[in-house]
Scaffold this motif. Structure first.
Motif, mmCIF file in Angstrom:
data_model
loop_
_atom_site.group_PDB
_atom_site.id
_atom_site.type_symbol
_atom_site.label_atom_id
_atom_site.label_comp_id
_atom_site.label_asym_id
_atom_site.label_seq_id
_atom_site.Cartn_x
_atom_site.Cartn_y
_atom_site.Cartn_z
ATOM 1 N N THR A 6 0.788 -1.232 0.000
ATOM 2 C CA THR A 6 0.000 0.000 0.000
ATOM 3 C C THR A 6 0.820 1.282 0.000
ATOM 4 N N MET A 7 2.138 1.186 0.242
ATOM 5 C CA MET A 7 2.933 2.408 0.331
ATOM 6 C C MET A 7 4.313 2.200 -0.252
ATOM 7 N N LEU A 8 4.695 3.066 -1.180
ATOM 8 C CA LEU A 8 6.026 3.067 -1.777
ATOM 9 C C LEU A 8 6.467 4.505 -1.961
ATOM 10 N N ASN A 9 7.562 4.885 -1.289
ATOM 11 C CA ASN A 9 8.065 6.249 -1.376
ATOM 12 C C ASN A 9 9.521 6.254 -1.820
ATOM 13 N N GLN A 10 9.839 7.150 -2.749
ATOM 14 C CA GLN A 10 11.240 7.382 -3.115
ATOM 15 C C GLN A 10 11.805 8.383 -2.121
ATOM 16 N N VAL A 11 12.914 8.013 -1.456
ATOM 17 C CA VAL A 11 13.413 8.843 -0.357
ATOM 18 C C VAL A 11 14.777 9.460 -0.626
ATOM 19 N N ALA A 12 15.494 8.987 -1.629
ATOM 20 C CA ALA A 12 16.808 9.559 -1.939
ATOM 21 C C ALA A 12 17.210 9.156 -3.344
ATOM 22 N N LEU A 13 18.036 9.994 -3.971
ATOM 23 C CA LEU A 13 18.616 9.686 -5.270
ATOM 24 C C LEU A 13 20.096 9.390 -5.089
ATOM 25 N N VAL A 14 20.525 8.223 -5.547
ATOM 26 C CA VAL A 14 21.926 7.815 -5.505
ATOM 27 C C VAL A 14 22.247 7.257 -6.883
ATOM 28 N N PRO A 15 23.265 7.760 -7.578
ATOM 29 C CA PRO A 15 23.474 7.410 -8.990
ATOM 30 C C PRO A 15 23.413 5.926 -9.304
ATOM 31 N N THR A 16 24.145 5.094 -8.528
ATOM 32 C CA THR A 16 24.119 3.646 -8.754
ATOM 33 C C THR A 16 23.926 2.948 -7.415
ATOM 34 N N ALA A 17 22.796 3.206 -6.786
ATOM 35 C CA ALA A 17 22.494 2.661 -5.463
ATOM 36 C C ALA A 17 22.489 1.139 -5.511
#
Length: 328
Positions: free
Chosen positions: A182-193
């Motif tokens: 029910t919940m999916l959030n993008q929390v950070a951008l990392v080039p090649t996480a």
């Protein structure tokens, strides 16, 4: 870290071989190790007697694995973002040299004829039933989910490595999600996480940035929430350390004292990051040493995935690993 010499001077015990491209090991309560095989598209189990049992078929590319609060396995599936080829490292494609089959290893290749986008899947370990929980974020397909870790609240953080396509790059990211879909959030951008783990106190999230050889530390400020990064420069967190030379970082696990152990590519082995930025390296005879896990009664048993040679090694670690939030 002189106490690593007990491993370096000793013997990594070979406990499995003939695998496709193993990753994501998780030590289970019965002494077995659950892991994914990216190339063979399987969830597999290494028994305490070192036998391999197939648990479930996972078409695409099962890449990372964790046990959830319900005892099920939660899998990062990269959707088939790689194909796999055999190469001789001393006679790579285009070199004009004649390959020696005895030196061949299996490596991921950036060709994806069957790629359909990534997903997060739940696998019932009793029945083998597979359910897809997430495959899109805000209407866009997940690119290549890679590694996953649960927090004590029962939610999970996972990485998406992104994709390089010729001269175009889609950046990777870090997400937080609930197990009920029910919940999916993008929390950070990392080039090649890639690798992801939580500090012993639960207040830091560690993420490895593959092609930059960098380990990030991000501050957890609430359930599924990270401290907002400073806008200038736009960094997702603090840099623990960036490795010198050409070394890639893969998946990771955390020790009980807070050190972070990361599978290291090209300079094959495990790199141990202390939080003061110093590092030590345990060499493993595989340039794609991708991951490890801690287990056993004292959490000092360690299994290491040597992926390009299709092997899993076992050894004793000089310090205990951090117990995961959930086991099965």
């Amino acid at each position: 870290m002189s106490d690593l010499r007990t491993i370096e001077d000793g013997h990594l015990e070979l406990v499995a071989e003939g695998l496709g491209f193993p990753e994501g090991p998780v030590a289970m309560n019965d002494g077995s190790v659950l892991f994914v095989d990216i190339k063979d598209q399987l969830l597999r189990r290494l028994t305490p007697k070192n036998k391999i049992v197939n648990v479930a078929e996972l078409p695409g590319g099962p890449n990372g694995l964790a046990i959830g609060p319900d005892g099920a396995a939660y899998v990062c599936n990269n959707g088939g973002v790689y194909t796999f080829v055999k190469i001789d490292p001393l006679a790579p494609p285009g070199s004009g040299k004649t390959p020696n089959p005895e030196r061949e290893i299996t490596v991921p290749w950036p060709e994806r004829p069957n790629y359909e986008g990534g997903s997060i899947q739940r696998v019932d370990l009793d029945t083998g039933e597979v359910k897809t929980l997430y495959c899109k974020y805000k209407g866009k397909c997940l690119i290549a989910p890679d590694d996953i870790v649960f927090d004590r609240d029962g939610g999970f953080w996972f990485t998406d490595t992104g994709m390089q396509e010729g001269t175009t790059t889609e950046s990777g990211a870090v997400y937080y999600a609930k197990t009920d879909g029910t919940m999916l959030n993008q929390v950070a951008l990392v080039p090649t996480a890639n690798g992801i783990g939580i500090s012993p106190e639960g207040d830091k999230l560690y993420v490895s940035d593959t092609v930059f050889g960098r380990l990030w530390s991000m501050e957890i400020v609430g359930s599924g929430e990270l401290k907002k990064p400073d806008p200038v420069p736009p960094m997702p967190g603090k840099v623990v350390q960036t490795l010198p030379g050409y070394q890639w970082l893969d998946s990771l696990k955390v020790e009980a004292d807070g050190r972070v152990c990361v599978g290291t590519i090209f300079n094959g082995g495990i790199t141990i990051f202390s939080l003061d930025g110093t590092t030590q390296h345990l060499p493993v005879d595989d340039i794609f040493t991708t991951n490890l896990c801690f287990g056993g009664e004292d959490m000092c048993d360690v299994w290491i995935t040597a992926s390009s040679t299709g092997k899993i090694y076992k050894t004793r670690w000089p310090r205990p690993g951090l117990k995961l939030a959930f086991t099965a």
